[in-house]
Write a protein that holds these residues in place. Structure first.
Motif, mmCIF file in Angstrom:
data_model
loop_
_atom_site.group_PDB
_atom_site.id
_atom_site.type_symbol
_atom_site.label_atom_id
_atom_site.label_comp_id
_atom_site.label_asym_id
_atom_site.label_seq_id
_atom_site.Cartn_x
_atom_site.Cartn_y
_atom_site.Cartn_z
ATOM 1 N N ILE A 45 0.859 -1.128 0.035
ATOM 2 C CA ILE A 45 -0.016 0.112 0.058
ATOM 3 C C ILE A 45 0.958 1.214 0.132
ATOM 4 O O ILE A 45 0.641 2.131 -0.815
ATOM 5 C CB ILE A 45 -0.896 -0.022 1.126
ATOM 6 C CG1 ILE A 45 -2.004 -1.021 1.066
ATOM 7 C CG2 ILE A 45 -1.563 1.159 1.376
ATOM 8 C CD1 ILE A 45 -2.896 -1.288 2.229
ATOM 9 N N ASP A 46 1.956 1.120 0.760
ATOM 10 C CA ASP A 46 2.971 2.300 0.906
ATOM 11 C C ASP A 46 3.540 2.688 -0.608
ATOM 12 O O ASP A 46 3.629 3.810 -0.940
ATOM 13 C CB ASP A 46 4.002 2.290 1.838
ATOM 14 C CG ASP A 46 3.346 2.694 3.324
ATOM 15 O OD1 ASP A 46 2.211 3.260 3.233
ATOM 16 O OD2 ASP A 46 3.985 2.431 4.387
ATOM 17 N N LEU A 47 3.904 1.763 -1.269
ATOM 18 C CA LEU A 47 4.402 1.660 -2.581
ATOM 19 C C LEU A 47 3.591 2.379 -3.392
ATOM 20 O O LEU A 47 4.044 3.245 -4.468
ATOM 21 C CB LEU A 47 4.942 0.440 -3.032
ATOM 22 C CG LEU A 47 6.324 -0.237 -2.052
ATOM 23 C CD1 LEU A 47 6.492 -1.548 -2.707
ATOM 24 C CD2 LEU A 47 7.600 0.625 -2.415
ATOM 25 N N ALA A 48 2.312 1.789 -3.238
ATOM 26 C CA ALA A 48 1.310 2.169 -4.290
ATOM 27 C C ALA A 48 1.028 3.823 -3.915
ATOM 28 O O ALA A 48 0.665 4.671 -4.738
ATOM 29 C CB ALA A 48 0.007 1.486 -4.184
ATOM 30 N N ARG A 49 1.012 4.148 -2.636
ATOM 31 C CA ARG A 49 0.805 5.494 -2.169
ATOM 32 C C ARG A 49 1.870 6.463 -2.721
ATOM 33 O O ARG A 49 1.589 7.603 -3.170
ATOM 34 C CB ARG A 49 0.671 5.570 -0.738
ATOM 35 C CG ARG A 49 -0.429 5.075 -0.100
ATOM 36 C CD ARG A 49 -0.607 5.109 1.419
ATOM 37 N NE ARG A 49 -0.429 6.446 1.969
ATOM 38 C CZ ARG A 49 -1.335 7.381 2.153
ATOM 39 N NH1 ARG A 49 -2.555 7.063 2.059
ATOM 40 N NH2 ARG A 49 -1.011 8.396 2.894
ATOM 41 N N ALA A 50 2.918 6.260 -2.795
ATOM 42 C CA ALA A 50 4.181 6.870 -3.245
ATOM 43 C C ALA A 50 4.233 7.309 -4.786
ATOM 44 O O ALA A 50 4.153 8.222 -5.141
ATOM 45 C CB ALA A 50 5.575 6.096 -2.773
ATOM 46 N N GLU A 51 3.521 6.185 -5.546
ATOM 47 C CA GLU A 51 3.371 6.425 -6.939
ATOM 48 C C GLU A 51 2.441 7.134 -7.145
ATOM 49 O O GLU A 51 2.114 7.995 -8.263
ATOM 50 C CB GLU A 51 3.003 5.083 -7.533
ATOM 51 C CG GLU A 51 4.348 4.041 -7.540
ATOM 52 C CD GLU A 51 5.470 4.558 -8.285
ATOM 53 O OE1 GLU A 51 5.120 5.047 -9.502
ATOM 54 O OE2 GLU A 51 6.666 4.434 -7.954
ATOM 55 N N ALA A 52 1.191 7.289 -6.101
ATOM 56 C CA ALA A 52 0.139 8.287 -6.538
ATOM 57 C C ALA A 52 0.473 9.641 -5.550
ATOM 58 O O ALA A 52 -0.379 10.423 -5.759
ATOM 59 C CB ALA A 52 -0.839 7.679 -5.629
ATOM 60 N N GLY A 53 1.743 9.915 -5.311
ATOM 61 C CA GLY A 53 2.151 11.201 -4.827
ATOM 62 C C GLY A 53 1.505 11.421 -3.243
ATOM 63 O O GLY A 53 1.505 12.506 -2.800
ATOM 64 N N LEU A 54 1.253 10.230 -2.499
ATOM 65 C CA LEU A 54 1.159 10.228 -1.197
ATOM 66 C C LEU A 54 2.284 9.905 -0.250
ATOM 67 O O LEU A 54 3.074 9.191 -0.551
ATOM 68 C CB LEU A 54 -0.216 9.294 -0.660
ATOM 69 C CG LEU A 54 -1.400 9.861 -1.617
ATOM 70 C CD1 LEU A 54 -2.416 8.509 -1.575
ATOM 71 C CD2 LEU A 54 -2.045 11.065 -1.075
ATOM 72 N N GLY A 55 2.237 10.270 0.935
ATOM 73 C CA GLY A 55 3.174 9.906 1.968
ATOM 74 C C GLY A 55 2.814 8.728 2.492
ATOM 75 O O GLY A 55 2.047 7.828 2.196
ATOM 76 N N PRO A 56 3.708 8.019 3.270
ATOM 77 C CA PRO A 56 3.704 6.642 3.935
ATOM 78 C C PRO A 56 2.299 6.552 4.772
ATOM 79 O O PRO A 56 1.960 7.613 5.243
ATOM 80 C CB PRO A 56 4.934 6.439 4.880
ATOM 81 C CG PRO A 56 5.931 7.535 4.129
ATOM 82 C CD PRO A 56 4.977 8.838 3.776
ATOM 83 N N THR A 57 1.875 5.467 5.046
ATOM 84 C CA THR A 57 0.686 5.444 5.954
ATOM 85 C C THR A 57 0.819 5.943 7.244
ATOM 86 O O THR A 57 1.910 5.361 7.875
ATOM 87 C CB THR A 57 0.331 3.877 5.796
ATOM 88 O OG1 THR A 57 0.055 3.399 4.757
ATOM 89 C CG2 THR A 57 -0.874 3.517 6.869
#
Length: 282
Positions: A45-57
């Motif tokens: 999820i965190d890797l996908a968040r990074a690709e979406a421009g979001l920070g770590p969970t």
């Protein structure tokens, strides 16, 4: 396994043969099997968040970062669904000795097998009823052997609010239901909705309909011909569960067919069971 785990034995097999369904409480030690899976899902999820421009969970729950990812980039969140079945912890659960022991008991075989293409992880988000599966049997979609066992494992607590699977105990003894085969190879990727089971709702109405609360470490195992359906998730959290499908190498019909898998292995049901295919009324 946990010292309090339920061990499969003669009474387990008797219940399974009667109901086509057994519940094994605390069969899997959460620290050995479930928590590593949750930790690795959080990483994906965190890797996908990074690709979406979001920070770590942030937050303690392993999937705390999922709702924001769904809002930001639904397509990328869908990639998480496909990716988590490839995690090392997933295969650790597939190959867990307590699971194989249970499967051997229920199949009454010395040579069980695992259908990789028919196994995975479901993410059922709150309020998203369009993805619910209606009444169906698993065998027609996955094949392998006619005595197939489905092992259902919750990764989060599942109560009636979270939408447990609804089962019709004993319905496996009625045999295979015919189907309308709308999408023989599931090209639209709609899962159990790729085929409609003729008379399934009417047959289910004649049975007890059982919802089973469960939590991490519990295992539900059911026969591939037991009628079951999804129920809606009315909680505030995604319902995560694993579905693992095991079969019997020694089953005579499976041996004759070469243990072919179902739609996820590119096999058209009409080539294996033409007698089950029905044409919709015009």
């Amino acid at each position: 396994t946990s010292p309090t785990a339920t061990r499969p034995g003669p009474t387990t097999l008797e219940a399974y043969q009667r109901d086509g369904l057994v519940v094994q409480r605390a069969l899997l030690d959460p620290g050995t099997y479930i928590e590593p899976m949750q930790t690795q899902i959080r990483s994906v999820i965190d890797l996908a968040r990074a690709e979406a421009g979001l920070g770590p969970t942030t937050g303690d729950a392993f999937d705390a970062g999922l709702p924001e990812l769904l809002d930001r980039d639904r397509g990328r969140a869908g990639k998480v669904y496909d990716a988590v079945r490839k995690l090392p912890a997933f295969f650790n659960i597939v190959n867990a000795p307590p699971i194989w022991s249970l499967v051997k008991t229920l199949l009454d075989t010395e040579l069980p097998g695992w259908f990789a293409a028919g196994s995975g992880v479901r993410m059922d988000h709150p309020g998203e009823d369009r993805h619910l599966s209606p009444w169906h049997q698993d065998y027609q979609a996955h094949l392998c052997s006619e005595d197939m066992v489905v092992v259902w494992i919750p990764l989060v607590p599942v109560d009636e609010t979270a939408g447990p699977v609804v089962f019709c105990p004993g319905s496996h003894r009625d045999g295979m239901l015919p189907v309308y085969l709308d999408d023989p190879l599931n090209e639209a990727r709609v899962g159990a909705r790729a085929m409609e089971f003729v008379g399934a709702s009417e047959r289910a109405a004649g049975y007890e309909q059982r919802l089973i609360d469960s939590g991490p470490g519990d295992v539900l195992a059911f026969h591939g011909l037991v009628l079951h359906r999804s129920s809606p998730n009315r909680s505030t959290r995604t319902r995560w569960s694993m579905q693992l499908r095991y079969f019997n190498f020694l089953d005579p019909a499976a041996r004759r067919r070469g243990w072919v898998g179902g739609v996820n292995a590119g096999v058209d049901l009409s080539d294996i069971h033409p007698e089950l295919i029905r044409t919709r009324p015009s």
